[in-house]
Motif scaffolding. Structure first.
Motif, PDB file in Angstrom:
ATOM      1  N   THR A   4       4.693  -4.365   1.460  1.00  0.00           N
ATOM      2  CA  THR A   4       3.518  -4.357   1.632  1.00  0.00           C
ATOM      3  C   THR A   4       2.592  -3.322   1.972  1.00  0.00           C
ATOM      4  N   GLU A   6       1.432   0.866   2.980  1.00  0.00           N
ATOM      5  CA  GLU A   6       0.531   1.523   1.898  1.00  0.00           C
ATOM      6  C   GLU A   6       1.457   3.124   2.707  1.00  0.00           C
ATOM      7  N   TRP A   8       0.846   7.320   2.561  1.00  0.00           N
ATOM      8  CA  TRP A   8      -0.427   8.425   2.531  1.00  0.00           C
ATOM      9  C   TRP A   8       0.574   9.772   2.596  1.00  0.00           C
ATOM     10  N   ASN A  29       2.299   1.861  -4.350  1.00  0.00           N
ATOM     11  CA  ASN A  29       1.640   1.531  -2.424  1.00  0.00           C
ATOM     12  C   ASN A  29       1.810   2.956  -2.189  1.00  0.00           C
ATOM     13  N   HIS A  31       0.041   7.187  -2.880  1.00  0.00           N
ATOM     14  CA  HIS A  31      -1.131   7.673  -2.736  1.00  0.00           C
ATOM     15  C   HIS A  31      -0.631   9.381  -2.116  1.00  0.00           C
TER      16      HIS A  31
END
Length: 70
Positions: A4, A6, A8, A29, A31
């Protein structure tokens, strides 16, 4: 193994950014952003590597770290 999480990613060099996008396009997930981060406002020059984009740096080629006395 954090399903889960994320992630970046920031990459200011365009050619490296294209690789980053291609390598993460199937990861929902992750970015990606085509710019770098700095601890203050402003812009810095990017010195491009001579043989491959992984050599790009904010440090001028030939510059050497020097220890300073406290």
């Amino acid at each position: 193994t954090y399903p889960t999480a994320e992630i970046w990613c920031y990459e200011p060099c365009l050619q490296n950014y294209w690789c980053l996008e291609a390598n993460t396009q199937r990861c929902g997930n992750v970015h990606t952003f085509h710019y770098g981060l700095l601890d203050r406002d402003g812009e810095l020059p990017i010195y491009y590597g001579t043989s491959q984009p992984g050599q790009n740096s904010l440090i001028r080629p030939g510059w050497r770290w020097q220890k300073t006395k406290p």
